[in-house]
Design a protein around this motif. Structure first.
Motif, PDB file in Angstrom:
ATOM      1  N   GLY A 186       0.795  -1.231   0.000  1.00 32.40           N
ATOM      2  CA  GLY A 186       0.000   0.000   0.000  1.00 32.40           C
ATOM      3  C   GLY A 186       0.819   1.269   0.000  1.00 32.40           C
ATOM      4  O   GLY A 186       0.361   2.316   0.461  1.00 32.40           O
ATOM      5  N   ALA A 187       2.032   1.211  -0.563  1.00 37.72           N
ATOM      6  CA  ALA A 187       2.931   2.365  -0.532  1.00 37.72           C
ATOM      7  C   ALA A 187       2.734   3.269  -1.744  1.00 37.72           C
ATOM      8  O   ALA A 187       2.349   2.815  -2.830  1.00 37.72           O
ATOM      9  CB  ALA A 187       4.380   1.891  -0.474  1.00 37.72           C
ATOM     10  N   TYR A 188       3.012   4.545  -1.556  1.00 41.38           N
ATOM     11  CA  TYR A 188       3.136   5.462  -2.675  1.00 41.38           C
ATOM     12  C   TYR A 188       4.464   5.181  -3.385  1.00 41.38           C
ATOM     13  O   TYR A 188       5.418   4.691  -2.778  1.00 41.38           O
ATOM     14  CB  TYR A 188       3.147   6.914  -2.202  1.00 41.38           C
ATOM     15  N   VAL A 189       4.519   5.546  -4.668  1.00 39.11           N
ATOM     16  CA  VAL A 189       5.798   5.589  -5.377  1.00 39.11           C
ATOM     17  C   VAL A 189       5.993   7.006  -5.876  1.00 39.11           C
ATOM     18  O   VAL A 189       5.231   7.494  -6.727  1.00 39.11           O
ATOM     19  CB  VAL A 189       5.856   4.608  -6.567  1.00 39.11           C
ATOM     20  N   LYS A 214      -1.357   5.162  -7.126  1.00 38.00           N
ATOM     21  CA  LYS A 214      -0.680   5.818  -6.006  1.00 38.00           C
ATOM     22  C   LYS A 214       0.716   6.296  -6.409  1.00 38.00           C
ATOM     23  O   LYS A 214       1.560   6.571  -5.571  1.00 38.00           O
ATOM     24  CB  LYS A 214      -0.595   4.875  -4.804  1.00 38.00           C
ATOM     25  N   GLY A 215       0.940   6.392  -7.714  1.00 39.08           N
ATOM     26  CA  GLY A 215       2.182   6.965  -8.214  1.00 39.08           C
ATOM     27  C   GLY A 215       2.136   8.479  -8.141  1.00 39.08           C
ATOM     28  O   GLY A 215       1.077   9.098  -8.300  1.00 39.08           O
ATOM     29  N   ILE A 216       3.295   9.089  -7.895  1.00 42.58           N
ATOM     30  CA  ILE A 216       3.420  10.543  -7.803  1.00 42.58           C
ATOM     31  C   ILE A 216       4.589  10.958  -8.690  1.00 42.58           C
ATOM     32  O   ILE A 216       5.729  10.554  -8.461  1.00 42.58           O
ATOM     33  CB  ILE A 216       3.674  11.001  -6.357  1.00 42.58           C
ATOM     34  N   SER A 217       4.291  11.741  -9.712  1.00 47.01           N
ATOM     35  CA  SER A 217       5.316  12.213 -10.638  1.00 47.01           C
ATOM     36  C   SER A 217       5.705  13.645 -10.300  1.00 47.01           C
ATOM     37  O   SER A 217       4.844  14.495 -10.070  1.00 47.01           O
ATOM     38  CB  SER A 217       4.798  12.158 -12.080  1.00 47.01           C
ATOM     39  N   THR A 237      -0.543  13.376  -9.897  1.00 45.10           N
ATOM     40  CA  THR A 237      -0.971  12.093  -9.302  1.00 45.10           C
ATOM     41  C   THR A 237      -2.471  11.916  -9.489  1.00 45.10           C
ATOM     42  O   THR A 237      -3.224  12.901  -9.561  1.00 45.10           O
ATOM     43  CB  THR A 237      -0.620  12.025  -7.803  1.00 45.10           C
ATOM     44  N   HIS A 238      -2.901  10.657  -9.553  1.00 43.32           N
ATOM     45  CA  HIS A 238      -4.338  10.346  -9.601  1.00 43.32           C
ATOM     46  C   HIS A 238      -4.950  10.281  -8.198  1.00 43.32           C
ATOM     47  O   HIS A 238      -6.172  10.362  -8.062  1.00 43.32           O
ATOM     48  CB  HIS A 238      -4.563   8.987 -10.270  1.00 43.32           C
ATOM     49  N   ASP A 239      -4.121  10.127  -7.176  1.00 47.33           N
ATOM     50  CA  ASP A 239      -4.613   9.874  -5.829  1.00 47.33           C
ATOM     51  C   ASP A 239      -5.277  11.132  -5.258  1.00 47.33           C
ATOM     52  O   ASP A 239      -4.608  12.137  -4.985  1.00 47.33           O
ATOM     53  CB  ASP A 239      -3.447   9.430  -4.937  1.00 47.33           C
TER      54      ASP A 239
END
Length: 378
Positions: A186-189, A214-217, A237-239
């Motif tokens: 359940g981690a972000y990247v 949960k990806g963060i660019s 991010t989509h989150d």
């Protein structure tokens, strides 16, 4: 907050001004406003007339619509309302950690990379675990090591793609393996993607946000688009919970970006294909120059970069990298970055995309210094 000195930035601040041959610079050869209008075909007078008539308010607090449209066009799946403009990518990385990381959180990062990606969460009291990139693996992260470190409850995995300083590039399949590990706990990247699209081959550069909810660019206008002077970056991010936290925390440290910065970036991104073609041509021509030099210089070695603007070059002289780089600067005027800024001894980071002629002259100066030291140590 206690934080380690920022090795690479302190070095650049101390020595960049006055360098005769700047082959430490990491941006693709910067452009002027005049060059931007020439490249894009936009009318400079119309742009300036329109902007000069505007009142200098805070502007669009969450980012100018034209800017966010332009940024969204760099991804396959990101929408305009999933973008948070920031003051450069440094501001973006800091803002992510500021908004999401608490004391005790497990954060997995890599080394070497841009120091923000491990020193900032460490300064917040996070439980930071480092995965050391190795030459023999092409500087790609060890997936088994990440899997071992990703215990239940891990908050974030931090990567940098393409990598600074090595130029290593993770393809879609490799990123998907990291996503699987992150999903399992359940981690972000968080992926620092400031060199994304600067590939040596004509391929689509994958973004973590197109592969993982949960990806963060993080990226900016500085490296790829040669516009570091406007100090504009972003988080994508989509989150939705992440976005809510980012905008909430933004009220405390940023409020909005500059109106002029956003206007210039919007214009540039409207013509992103033109600027990307220019940048790719520069990095490909320049890497060919660097590679020929490495092959001809018996005292250095490297893993040839796959993307980006930087290379980590090792030398075989018995001298630490700070001394090597400072003495070389004073002796020849050649300016590179010590590998020890990235905790990589007996190496130097060379930025190869800031002008081909300057690169050639700088590499000649490096060879001259190496010969001098070799004779001294013979």
């Amino acid at each position: 907050m206690n934080i380690k000195p920022f090795g690479v930035e302190e070095w650049m601040n101390a020595w960049e001004t006055g360098a005769r041959y700047n082959i430490a610079e990491t941006c693709v050869d910067s452009i002027s406003m005049d060059e931007l209008f020439q490249l894009t075909g936009e009318n400079k007078e119309d742009f300036l007339k329109n902007f000069c008539s505007r009142r200098l308010t805070y502007g669009d607090i969450e980012g100018a619509p034209a800017l966010k449209r332009g940024i969204a066009g760099l991804y396959h799946s990101i929408h305009e309302d999933e973008i948070v403009p920031t003051h450069g990518a440094t501001g973006a990385n800091h803002h992510v950690f500021y908004s999401l990381i608490s004391p005790g959180d497990r954060v997995i990062s890599i080394m070497p990379t841009y120091q923000q990606l491990y020193s900032i969460p460490e300064s917040y009291g996070a439980d930071v675990k480092l995965v050391h990139l190795k030459k023999e693996n092409g500087y790609l992260p060890d997936l088994e090591e990440i899997r071992r470190l990703a215990i239940p409850g891990t908050k974030m995995i931090c990567i940098n793609n393409p990598n600074n300083p090595t130029g290593a590039l993770m393809d879609k399949e490799y990123l998907e393996e990291i996503v699987k590990i992150a999903e399992s706990v359940g981690a972000y990247v968080l992926c620092d993607e400031v060199y994304r699209h600067l590939t040596q081959e004509d391929i689509w550069s994958e973004s973590i946000v197109d592969l993982y909810d949960k990806g963060i660019s993080v990226s900016s206008m500085s490296k790829v688009f040669s516009l570091a002077g406007i100090r504009l970056g972003w988080i994508a991010t989509h989150d939705q919970e992440v976005l809510k936290s980012l905008f909430s925390h933004r009220d405390y440290n940023l409020i909005s970006c500059g109106m002029f910065d956003e206007a210039v970036a919007s214009l540039a991104l409207k013509h992103k294909d033109v600027l990307l073609e220019r940048s790719r041509n520069i990095v490909r021509e320049s890497l060919a120059v660097l590679d020929a030099w490495v092959q001809s210089e018996p005292h250095v070695s490297y893993v040839k970069p796959k993307a980006g603007t930087t290379a980590l070059v090792y030398y075989d002289l018995p001298i630490d990298s700070y001394t090597f780089c400072e003495e070389m600067y004073k002796t020849t005027g050649a300016f590179v970055t010590p590998g020890d800024c990235f905790e990589q001894p007996h190496s130097m980071r060379i930025g190869y995309a800031y002008g081909t002629e300057s690169l050639k002259d700088g590499l000649k100066a490096v060879s001259k210094y190496i010969r001098l030291k070799g004779e001294y140590n013979a």
